[in-house]
Design a protein around this motif. Structure first.
Motif, short mmCIF file in Angstrom:
data_model
loop_
_atom_site.label_atom_id
_atom_site.label_comp_id
_atom_site.label_asym_id
_atom_site.label_seq_id
_atom_site.Cartn_x
_atom_site.Cartn_y
_atom_site.Cartn_z
N THR A 17 74.87 -14.39 -0.65
CA THR A 17 74.19 -13.05 -1.03
C THR A 17 73.13 -13.43 -2.22
OG1 THR A 17 75.99 -11.92 -0.51
CG2 THR A 17 74.42 -10.73 -1.81
N ILE A 18 73.43 -14.19 -3.13
CA ILE A 18 72.88 -14.62 -4.23
C ILE A 18 71.50 -15.53 -3.55
CG2 ILE A 18 72.56 -16.45 -6.28
CD1 ILE A 18 75.28 -15.73 -7.03
N ALA A 19 71.87 -16.44 -2.80
CA ALA A 19 70.71 -17.26 -2.16
C ALA A 19 69.73 -16.22 -1.61
CB ALA A 19 71.47 -18.12 -1.06
N GLU A 20 70.29 -15.28 -0.78
CA GLU A 20 69.34 -14.00 -0.19
C GLU A 20 68.50 -13.17 -1.10
OE1 GLU A 20 71.93 -13.85 3.88
OE2 GLU A 20 71.92 -12.17 2.72
N THR A 21 69.16 -12.99 -2.11
CA THR A 21 68.56 -12.16 -3.10
C THR A 21 67.48 -12.79 -4.37
OG1 THR A 21 70.36 -12.22 -4.60
CG2 THR A 21 70.32 -10.32 -2.96
N GLY A 22 67.91 -14.00 -4.56
CA GLY A 22 67.50 -14.88 -5.59
C GLY A 22 67.80 -14.34 -6.98
N ASN A 23 68.84 -13.44 -7.20
CA ASN A 23 69.09 -12.81 -8.44
C ASN A 23 70.71 -12.52 -8.56
OD1 ASN A 23 69.31 -10.22 -10.27
ND2 ASN A 23 67.19 -11.03 -10.65
N ILE A 24 71.39 -12.72 -9.66
CA ILE A 24 72.71 -12.51 -9.69
C ILE A 24 72.85 -11.20 -9.69
CG2 ILE A 24 74.60 -12.92 -10.90
CD1 ILE A 24 73.83 -15.89 -11.35
N SER A 25 72.42 -10.39 -10.60
CA SER A 25 72.63 -8.87 -10.65
C SER A 25 72.07 -8.35 -9.48
CB SER A 25 71.43 -8.51 -11.96
OG SER A 25 71.39 -6.95 -12.24
N GLU A 26 71.15 -8.44 -8.63
CA GLU A 26 70.84 -7.78 -7.44
C GLU A 26 72.05 -8.14 -6.50
OE1 GLU A 26 67.63 -7.43 -4.08
OE2 GLU A 26 67.00 -8.22 -5.94
N LEU A 54 73.16 -23.68 -7.80
CA LEU A 54 72.08 -22.74 -8.15
C LEU A 54 71.55 -23.34 -9.41
CD1 LEU A 54 73.89 -19.30 -8.12
CD2 LEU A 54 72.59 -20.32 -6.47
N LEU A 55 70.15 -23.13 -9.51
CA LEU A 55 69.10 -23.46 -10.71
C LEU A 55 69.06 -22.28 -11.37
CD1 LEU A 55 66.79 -26.16 -9.00
CD2 LEU A 55 68.98 -26.65 -10.46
N ARG A 56 69.49 -22.05 -12.54
CA ARG A 56 69.49 -20.70 -13.27
C ARG A 56 68.26 -20.57 -14.22
NH1 ARG A 56 74.17 -22.36 -11.97
NH2 ARG A 56 76.00 -20.91 -11.41
N GLN A 57 67.35 -19.65 -13.76
CA GLN A 57 66.18 -19.46 -14.60
C GLN A 57 66.16 -18.09 -15.22
OE1 GLN A 57 63.53 -20.13 -11.34
NE2 GLN A 57 62.91 -22.14 -12.01
N HIS A 58 66.40 -18.00 -16.45
CA HIS A 58 66.69 -16.77 -17.20
C HIS A 58 65.52 -15.41 -16.86
CE1 HIS A 58 70.05 -18.28 -19.28
NE2 HIS A 58 69.61 -19.42 -19.70
N ALA A 59 64.29 -16.00 -17.02
CA ALA A 59 63.29 -14.93 -16.55
C ALA A 59 62.80 -14.71 -15.16
CB ALA A 59 61.87 -15.42 -17.18
N LYS A 60 63.50 -15.59 -14.22
CA LYS A 60 63.23 -15.48 -12.91
C LYS A 60 64.33 -15.60 -11.88
CE LYS A 60 58.70 -18.10 -13.66
NZ LYS A 60 57.71 -19.36 -13.12
N GLY A 61 65.32 -15.21 -12.50
CA GLY A 61 66.55 -15.15 -11.77
C GLY A 61 67.15 -16.69 -11.39
N VAL A 62 67.62 -16.72 -10.34
CA VAL A 62 68.06 -18.07 -9.85
C VAL A 62 67.21 -18.74 -8.45
CG1 VAL A 62 70.17 -17.70 -10.73
CG2 VAL A 62 69.63 -16.97 -8.39
N THR A 63 67.31 -19.93 -8.35
CA THR A 63 66.78 -20.54 -7.17
C THR A 63 67.85 -21.59 -6.80
OG1 THR A 63 65.54 -22.32 -8.33
CG2 THR A 63 64.56 -20.25 -7.63
N LEU A 64 67.99 -22.02 -5.13
CA LEU A 64 68.97 -22.99 -4.66
C LEU A 64 68.69 -24.31 -5.26
CD1 LEU A 64 69.42 -21.89 -1.02
CD2 LEU A 64 70.78 -21.42 -3.06
N SER A 65 69.60 -25.06 -5.49
CA SER A 65 69.26 -26.38 -5.87
C SER A 65 69.31 -27.01 -4.70
CB SER A 65 70.61 -27.06 -6.71
OG SER A 65 71.86 -27.14 -5.83
N PRO A 66 68.90 -28.55 -4.55
CA PRO A 66 68.98 -29.42 -3.36
C PRO A 66 70.26 -29.19 -2.42
CG PRO A 66 67.71 -30.41 -4.78
CD PRO A 66 68.45 -29.29 -5.69
N SER A 67 71.25 -29.34 -3.41
CA SER A 67 72.55 -29.17 -2.81
C SER A 67 72.80 -27.82 -2.19
CB SER A 67 73.73 -29.65 -3.57
OG SER A 67 73.80 -31.01 -4.08
N GLY A 68 72.38 -26.81 -2.78
CA GLY A 68 72.50 -25.57 -2.40
C GLY A 68 71.88 -25.11 -1.18
#
Length: 314
Positions: A17-26, A54-68
């Motif tokens: 779900t995080i991967a699909e939304t790109g945002n932990i809050s959403e 996950l690669l956590r970017q405070h201003a832009k949400g999260v993106t998947l790491s290569p392993s993710g």
């Protein structure tokens, strides 16, 4: 970790779900969980797998790491298997219940899918359909996101099964102010003095090539093309007499969002055969949910296109 996995299906669901939304809050909102619970579950999953997902970017949400990215499709596959296991006892009782993920080409979705889902909800209220509306429909099938795909038979996949539902007519959508607006039929040669409005698809896409084949078979030069990013934008430009668009669907309204009026004319030229139907990958096990959805889709297609082939789904 041994042979027994330390992680849970809930953790995998949170990750997907995080991967699909790109945002932990959403993702937390969609999952009806607290943000802290979702964050903690993902951190535990990363520790248990020994890999940052996950690669956590405070201003832009999260993106998947290569392993993710590598683990995402596997996580989806495990969740699908878990859903199938949950639904197994119901299928034994011939009950049509559970979740079905259906991909659909964006140019088809607004015409077929809403009425199909209304029909399905009345006949089989236990089925929940997740619709993945996309301009790259085959990808949603190949990457395991969807079990069925509603699309045109333009791109063949290895070992696919295609169930034809209709062979739709070809129409031109033009402005109500166009000199030909009151005609019922039109040839392509009568339209090419205006630009052709086309969806902005990758160069060489199957539908772009099919469109070029239409003009080639009609012995009509390909007109100037204006690429547009959405169907309603195309309708608006056609209503403003900027150009014309080709479509295989009859809209229920001839008014655009900005209040312009359009007219629909059937194209008389011979053209390459085009089927609309349902695709599934070879080896995909059929189930009652799929059969019920295809049956509802067939009825909707029969209403819209009148001539629908009869082919059993099994």
């Amino acid at each position: 970790m041994g042979n027994r996995p330390d992680f849970s299906l809930t953790q995998l669901l949170y990750f997907v779900t995080i991967a699909e939304t790109g945002n932990i809050s959403e993702a937390a909102t969609r999952l009806h969980a607290s943000q802290s619970a979702v964050s903690s579950a993902i951190q535990r999953l990363e520790r248990q797998l020994g890999s940052q997902l996950l690669l956590r970017q405070h201003a832009k949400g999260v993106t998947l790491s290569p392993s993710g990215r590598l683990l995402l499709n596997e996580a989806r596959a495990i969740l699908r298997q878990a859903r199938s296991l949950k639904d197994y006892s119901s299928r034994l009782q011939q009950d049509a219940v559970g979740q079905l993920d259906v991909g659909c080409c964006q140019t088809i979705t607004p015409f077929l899918i809403p009425r199909t889902l209304v029909r399905l909800a009345k006949s089989h209220p236990g089925i929940t359909v997740n619709v993945h509306d996309t301009m790259r429909p085959c990808e949603s099938l190949l990457n395991g996101v969807c079990e069925l795909l509603v699309t045109y038979d333009l791109t063949r996949l290895e070992g696919e099964r295609f169930i034809e539902l209709a062979t739709p007519s070809l129409y031109a959508l033009i402005s109500r102010d166009h000199p030909l607006a009151n005609a019922e039929r039109v040839s392509l040669a009568e339209l090419v003095d205006q630009p052709l409005l086309m969806l902005d698809l990758p160069i060489g896409s199957s539908y772009s090539e099919y469109t070029r084949t239409i003009f080639h078979q009609a012995n009509v030069p390909m007109p100037k093309v204006i690429h547009v990013t959405g169907l309603e934008a195309m309708r608006g430009l056609a209503g403003a007499n900027v150009g014309f668009m080709l479509t295989h669907h009859r809209p229920f309204s001839m008014e655009t969002l900005d209040g312009s009026q359009v007219a629909l004319l059937e194209v008389t030229d011979d053209r390459p055969h085009l089927s609309l139907g349902v695709k599934m990958l070879a080896g995909t096990a059929s189930n009652q949910r799929m059969a019920c959805f295809v049956a509802a889709l067939r009825e909707t297609a029969r209403e819209i296109y009148s001539r629908t082939p009869i082919e059993p789904f099994s």
